[in-house]
Design a protein around this motif. Structure first.
Motif, PDB file in Angstrom:
ATOM      1  N   ARG A  88      -5.096  33.283   1.457  1.00 22.26           N
ATOM      2  CA  ARG A  88      -6.075  34.377   1.525  1.00 22.26           C
ATOM      3  C   ARG A  88      -6.903  34.386   0.239  1.00 22.26           C
ATOM      4  O   ARG A  88      -6.674  35.192  -0.665  1.00 22.26           O
ATOM      5  CB  ARG A  88      -5.336  35.706   1.721  1.00 22.26           C
ATOM      6  CG  ARG A  88      -4.607  35.772   3.063  1.00 22.26           C
ATOM      7  CD  ARG A  88      -3.522  36.825   3.093  1.00 22.26           C
ATOM      8  NE  ARG A  88      -2.876  36.868   4.402  1.00 22.26           N
ATOM      9  CZ  ARG A  88      -1.914  36.017   4.791  1.00 22.26           C
ATOM     10  NH1 ARG A  88      -1.490  35.066   3.960  1.00 22.26           N
ATOM     11  NH2 ARG A  88      -1.388  36.107   6.001  1.00 22.26           N
ATOM     12  N   PRO A  89      -7.886  33.478   0.147  1.00 18.52           N
ATOM     13  CA  PRO A  89      -8.633  33.258  -1.095  1.00 18.52           C
ATOM     14  C   PRO A  89      -9.283  34.509  -1.671  1.00 18.52           C
ATOM     15  O   PRO A  89      -9.342  34.659  -2.893  1.00 18.52           O
ATOM     16  CB  PRO A  89      -9.680  32.217  -0.685  1.00 18.52           C
ATOM     17  CG  PRO A  89      -9.069  31.498   0.469  1.00 18.52           C
ATOM     18  CD  PRO A  89      -8.274  32.541   1.204  1.00 18.52           C
ATOM     19  N   LEU A  90      -9.785  35.405  -0.823  1.00 18.29           N
ATOM     20  CA  LEU A  90     -10.440  36.603  -1.339  1.00 18.29           C
ATOM     21  C   LEU A  90      -9.444  37.481  -2.090  1.00 18.29           C
ATOM     22  O   LEU A  90      -9.727  37.965  -3.210  1.00 18.29           O
ATOM     23  CB  LEU A  90     -11.089  37.400  -0.195  1.00 18.29           C
ATOM     24  CG  LEU A  90     -11.788  38.700  -0.620  1.00 18.29           C
ATOM     25  CD1 LEU A  90     -12.881  38.426  -1.644  1.00 18.29           C
ATOM     26  CD2 LEU A  90     -12.362  39.420   0.604  1.00 18.29           C
ATOM     27  N   GLN A  91      -8.267  37.704  -1.502  1.00 18.43           N
ATOM     28  CA  GLN A  91      -7.246  38.510  -2.169  1.00 18.43           C
ATOM     29  C   GLN A  91      -6.781  37.847  -3.465  1.00 18.43           C
ATOM     30  O   GLN A  91      -6.572  38.510  -4.481  1.00 18.43           O
ATOM     31  CB  GLN A  91      -6.052  38.725  -1.231  1.00 18.43           C
ATOM     32  CG  GLN A  91      -6.379  39.583  -0.009  1.00 18.43           C
ATOM     33  CD  GLN A  91      -5.169  39.773   0.894  1.00 18.43           C
ATOM     34  OE1 GLN A  91      -4.051  39.965   0.417  1.00 18.43           O
ATOM     35  NE2 GLN A  91      -5.392  39.712   2.200  1.00 18.43           N
ATOM     36  N   TRP A  92      -6.624  36.507  -3.405  1.00 23.55           N
ATOM     37  CA  TRP A  92      -6.219  35.786  -4.617  1.00 23.55           C
ATOM     38  C   TRP A  92      -7.268  35.929  -5.715  1.00 23.55           C
ATOM     39  O   TRP A  92      -6.938  36.144  -6.880  1.00 23.55           O
ATOM     40  CB  TRP A  92      -5.994  34.312  -4.298  1.00 23.55           C
ATOM     41  CG  TRP A  92      -5.728  33.495  -5.539  1.00 23.55           C
ATOM     42  CD1 TRP A  92      -6.606  32.698  -6.200  1.00 23.55           C
ATOM     43  CD2 TRP A  92      -4.514  33.456  -6.278  1.00 23.55           C
ATOM     44  NE1 TRP A  92      -6.026  32.147  -7.307  1.00 23.55           N
ATOM     45  CE2 TRP A  92      -4.733  32.593  -7.382  1.00 23.55           C
ATOM     46  CE3 TRP A  92      -3.259  34.047  -6.124  1.00 23.55           C
ATOM     47  CZ2 TRP A  92      -3.751  32.317  -8.317  1.00 23.55           C
ATOM     48  CZ3 TRP A  92      -2.271  33.767  -7.062  1.00 23.55           C
ATOM     49  CH2 TRP A  92      -2.527  32.919  -8.137  1.00 23.55           C
ATOM     50  N   ARG A  93      -8.548  35.801  -5.330  1.00 20.91           N
ATOM     51  CA  ARG A  93      -9.617  35.912  -6.321  1.00 20.91           C
ATOM     52  C   ARG A  93      -9.605  37.275  -6.995  1.00 20.91           C
ATOM     53  O   ARG A  93      -9.761  37.381  -8.225  1.00 20.91           O
ATOM     54  CB  ARG A  93     -10.966  35.673  -5.660  1.00 20.91           C
ATOM     55  CG  ARG A  93     -12.156  35.811  -6.605  1.00 20.91           C
ATOM     56  CD  ARG A  93     -13.462  35.673  -5.876  1.00 20.91           C
ATOM     57  NE  ARG A  93     -13.617  34.351  -5.285  1.00 20.91           N
ATOM     58  CZ  ARG A  93     -14.630  34.009  -4.494  1.00 20.91           C
ATOM     59  NH1 ARG A  93     -15.558  34.898  -4.191  1.00 20.91           N
ATOM     60  NH2 ARG A  93     -14.719  32.789  -4.013  1.00 20.91           N
ATOM     61  N   TYR A 348     -11.545  24.768  -3.031  1.00 32.00           N
ATOM     62  CA  TYR A 348     -10.860  25.069  -4.282  1.00 32.00           C
ATOM     63  C   TYR A 348     -10.248  26.455  -4.205  1.00 32.00           C
ATOM     64  O   TYR A 348     -10.701  27.318  -3.446  1.00 32.00           O
ATOM     65  CB  TYR A 348     -11.823  24.985  -5.479  1.00 32.00           C
ATOM     66  CG  TYR A 348     -12.923  26.029  -5.489  1.00 32.00           C
ATOM     67  CD1 TYR A 348     -12.727  27.266  -6.111  1.00 32.00           C
ATOM     68  CD2 TYR A 348     -14.150  25.780  -4.885  1.00 32.00           C
ATOM     69  CE1 TYR A 348     -13.723  28.226  -6.119  1.00 32.00           C
ATOM     70  CE2 TYR A 348     -15.154  26.736  -4.889  1.00 32.00           C
ATOM     71  CZ  TYR A 348     -14.943  27.954  -5.510  1.00 32.00           C
ATOM     72  OH  TYR A 348     -15.926  28.906  -5.522  1.00 32.00           O
ATOM     73  N   LEU A 349      -9.179  26.640  -4.982  1.00 36.22           N
ATOM     74  CA  LEU A 349      -8.550  27.943  -5.070  1.00 36.22           C
ATOM     75  C   LEU A 349      -9.332  28.763  -6.086  1.00 36.22           C
ATOM     76  O   LEU A 349      -9.471  28.341  -7.240  1.00 36.22           O
ATOM     77  CB  LEU A 349      -7.093  27.806  -5.520  1.00 36.22           C
ATOM     78  CG  LEU A 349      -6.208  29.050  -5.439  1.00 36.22           C
ATOM     79  CD1 LEU A 349      -6.055  29.505  -3.995  1.00 36.22           C
ATOM     80  CD2 LEU A 349      -4.835  28.764  -6.045  1.00 36.22           C
ATOM     81  N   PRO A 350      -9.881  29.924  -5.685  1.00 38.60           N
ATOM     82  CA  PRO A 350     -10.677  30.721  -6.619  1.00 38.60           C
ATOM     83  C   PRO A 350      -9.902  31.013  -7.896  1.00 38.60           C
ATOM     84  O   PRO A 350      -8.696  31.239  -7.882  1.00 38.60           O
ATOM     85  CB  PRO A 350     -10.945  32.012  -5.835  1.00 38.60           C
ATOM     86  CG  PRO A 350     -10.862  31.620  -4.404  1.00 38.60           C
ATOM     87  CD  PRO A 350      -9.781  30.561  -4.363  1.00 38.60           C
ATOM     88  N   GLY A 351     -10.600  30.980  -9.009  1.00 35.33           N
ATOM     89  CA  GLY A 351      -9.951  31.228 -10.292  1.00 35.33           C
ATOM     90  C   GLY A 351      -9.749  29.935 -11.032  1.00 35.33           C
ATOM     91  O   GLY A 351     -10.704  29.318 -11.533  1.00 35.33           O
ATOM     92  N   GLN A 352      -8.504  29.446 -11.043  1.00 35.41           N
ATOM     93  CA  GLN A 352      -8.186  28.310 -11.900  1.00 35.41           C
ATOM     94  C   GLN A 352      -8.783  26.985 -11.445  1.00 35.41           C
ATOM     95  O   GLN A 352      -8.914  26.059 -12.243  1.00 35.41           O
ATOM     96  CB  GLN A 352      -6.667  28.151 -12.060  1.00 35.41           C
ATOM     97  CG  GLN A 352      -5.918  27.696 -10.820  1.00 35.41           C
ATOM     98  CD  GLN A 352      -5.331  28.845 -10.038  1.00 35.41           C
ATOM     99  OE1 GLN A 352      -5.944  29.903  -9.921  1.00 35.41           O
ATOM    100  NE2 GLN A 352      -4.130  28.659  -9.514  1.00 35.41           N
TER     101      GLN A 352
END
Length: 445
Positions: A88-93, A348-352
Motif C-alpha cells: 500500500r504505497p500511499l500509506q507507506w509514503r 519504487y517504494l516511496p521514500g527510501q
C-alpha cells in the motif's frame, strides 16, 4: 582454488593483526536488523561471508532480527506491518514522510526506548559481542543508548558501526552521531550523514555489501555471454532482456513481461523483420508463484522466453543479459551496475527508493516508467540501438564496485580491539564461502 567457477579479481589484505594475535580465539560480531525487506539480511550475509574469507575461523558472526526476537508487543510485529504497508504505497509514503519530521521522530525514539531498552540491554549484555553492526535504520538509537550505559560500567568498549543498505536516499534514522563508523554507498548518502551529525572521519564511502556471486567476474568454461547463456539453457547468440520481480515477487511483473513480449514480437519478428534468434527474454518471478504459472502458460509467439521463480543464479542471469527491468531496489541496482547492465526501472517504494530512480537517471544508464507499454518500447529501442546500449552499459559499470563488501569488512576488522593493523597476507582465491561458526537464521518473513 576456484569455488563455483568464480574467482576474486585480485588479492586483498586479510585479517587485522588484532585477530591474528588472538591465537585462535574467535571475535564475536553481532549484526542487528529487522527483516523488513530482503536487502538487510542479504547485506548482513555478505559481510559474514567476507569476514570468513578475510579472517577464516577467527570471527563468530550472529545475525539477529532484534525487533522480532527481543522487543515486546507491538514492536515485535515490525515485519508483518512492513509487509502490509509495502503493498500500500500511499500509506507507506505517509508513514515514511511523517517519520522524517524531527519532533515525531524524536518522540517515537524516546517512547520505543522506554518500552524496549531493558530487553535490548539484556540481549546485548548476554551476547558478549566484540563488535556490533547495524544494517537497519531502526537498529541505531536504542542499541547505542544501551552501549552508552554499558560503557560507563564496563572496561569492555564495544565498537558500533552502521552499514547503510540504501543506495542514494535514506531515512534519517540511519544516521546517529554516536556511531564509531558509518558506511554508505554513495556521496549522496555521505552528505546526508554529515547533515544528521555524523562527523567526516566516521564516514566511509565504498558501495553496498553484495553477495559473493558478484564479487568477481564469472570465469571458467562458461565465461563470456555466449558460454553463460548456454549454461543456462538460453540462446547463446540472441540479445537478452532480464525482467526481475524481486525475491518477494513484488512489482506487477506479469503485466510488464507481457508488454515487453508483445513489443519485441512486433519489432523483431513481424513482417520483414523476421530475424529469428535476435532477441530473447528472461523473467525471474521470485516467490510469486501465480505470476510464474501465468507467464509459463502464456503464448509468446515467436519470442523465446525463459521463466524462473526464485533462483540462486541471479549473477549468471545478469551476466547473460544485455539490460534489466526491475523495481528500484538498491541491491538489484548495485548488482546490475557490477554486471554492466542498462537499467529500466518499473516501480519504487516511496521514500527510501525514490533517490535510486534519480541515481539511475542522472547516471545516464537507465530510465524509469510505471507504464508497461512505455517500459516495453524503451527496452525494445535499447536492443535495436547497439551503440546506445554499449554506452549505457559502460556508464552502469562505472557505478559498480565489486570490492565494496571486502573494503567494508576490512575496515570493520581493523576496528576490533587490541590496536589492529592490516596484515600483508593475501586473500585466498575463493568467493563462495560457508562457515560453521556463523549463525544466520533464515528470515521468517
Amino acid at each position: 582454488a576456484a569455488a563455483g567457477g568464480i574467482h576474486l579479481a585480485r588479492a586483498l589484505p586479510v585479517a587485522s593483526s588484532a585477530l591474528q594475535e588472538k591465537k585462535g580465539e574467535k571475535q564475536k560480531v553481532l549484526i542487528l536488523l529487522s527483516d523488513t525487506g530482503g536487502g538487510h539480511r542479504a547485506s548482513a550475509k555478505a559481510l559474514v561471508d567476507a569476514f570468513e574469507v578475510l579472517a577464516p575461523g577467527k570471527v563468530e558472526a550472529e545475525v539477529v532480527d532484534v525487533w522480532t526476537d527481543h522487543a515486546p508487543k507491538p514492536f515485535n510485529n515490525f515485519v508483518k506491518n512492513y509487509q502490509y504497508l509495502a503493498q500500500r504505497p500511499l500509506q507507506w509514503r505517509l508513514l515514511y514522510s511523517f517519520g522524517r519530521w524531527g519532533p515525531f521522530r524524536r518522540s517515537t525514539n524516546e517512547w520505543t526506548n522506554f518500552k524496549c531498552n531493558k530487553p535490548f540491554k539484556t540481549f546485548i549484555e548476554e551476547s558478549d559481542a566484540d563488535m556490533i553492526i547495524s544494517v537497519h535504520p531502526l537498529c541505531q538509537f536504542i542499541p547505542l543508548r544501551v552501549l552508552r550505559s554499558l560503557r560507563k560500567t564496563s572496561d569492555k568498549q564495544v565498537p558500533f558501526v552502521t552499514v547503510v543498505t540504501d543506495l542514494a536516499s535514506a531515512h534519517p534514522t540511519w544516521f546517529h552521531k554516536d556511531v564509531d563508523k558509518c558506511f554508505v554507498a554513495t556521496e549522496e548518502l555521505a552528505k546526508m550523514a554529515r547533515y544528521h551529525g555524523v562527523t567526516e572521519e566516521k564516514i566511509s564511502v565504498h558501495g553496498l555489501p553484495i553477495r559473493p556471486a558478484f564479487w568477481s567476474p564469472i570465469t571458467g568454461d562458461n565465461k563470456g555471454k555466449p558460454g553463460i547463456r548456454r549454461s543456462l539453457g538460453l540462446d547463446d547468440e540472441a540479445l537478452a532482456v532480464l525482467v526481475v520481480g524481486g525475491g518477494d515477487g513484488v512489482g506487477g511483473i506479469a503485466k510488464v513481461a507481457k508488454s515487453i513480449g508483445e513489443q519485441l514480437n512486433a519489432d523483431f519478428y513481424s513482417g520483414d523483420k523476421g530475424r529469428n534468434g535476435d532477441v530473447q527474454m528472461i523473467v525471474i518471478c521470485g516467490k510469486n508463484e501465480e505470476a510464474k504459472a501465468d507467464l509459463k502458460s502464456h503464448d509468446w509467439g515467436s519470442l523465446s522466453v525463459h521463466v524462473e521463480g526464485f533462483t540462486d543464479k541471479m549473477s549468471e542471469f545478469m551476466a547473460a543479459s544485455d539490460c534489466i527491468v526491475t523495481k528500484a531496489g538498491p541491491g538489484t541496482i548495485t548488482e546490475a551496475n557490477i554486471r554492466g547492465l542498462p537499467i529500466m526501472l518499473s516501480s519504487y517504494l516511496p521514500g527510501q527508493e525514490r533517490g535510486n530512480v534519480d541515481f539511475v537517471l542522472k547516471g545516464g544508464f537507465g530510465s524509469f516508467s510505471k507504464n508497461p507499454e512505455v517500459i516495453a518500447k524503451t527496452v525494445s529501442g535499447w536492443l535495436q540501438d547497439e551503440e546506445s546500449l554499449e554506452k549505457m552499459s559502460d556508464l552502469s559499470s562505472k557505478q559498480g564496485n565489486p570490492k565494496a563488501t571486502f573494503q567494508i569488512a576490512q575496515e570493520i576488522l581493523d576496528m576490533m580491539p587490541s590496536s589492529p593493523s592490516s596484515s600483508s597476507a593475501s586473500l585466498p582465491a575463493a568467493a563462495a564461502v560457508s562457515s560453521s561458526s556463523t549463525k544466520i537464521p533464515q528470515a521468517t518473513a
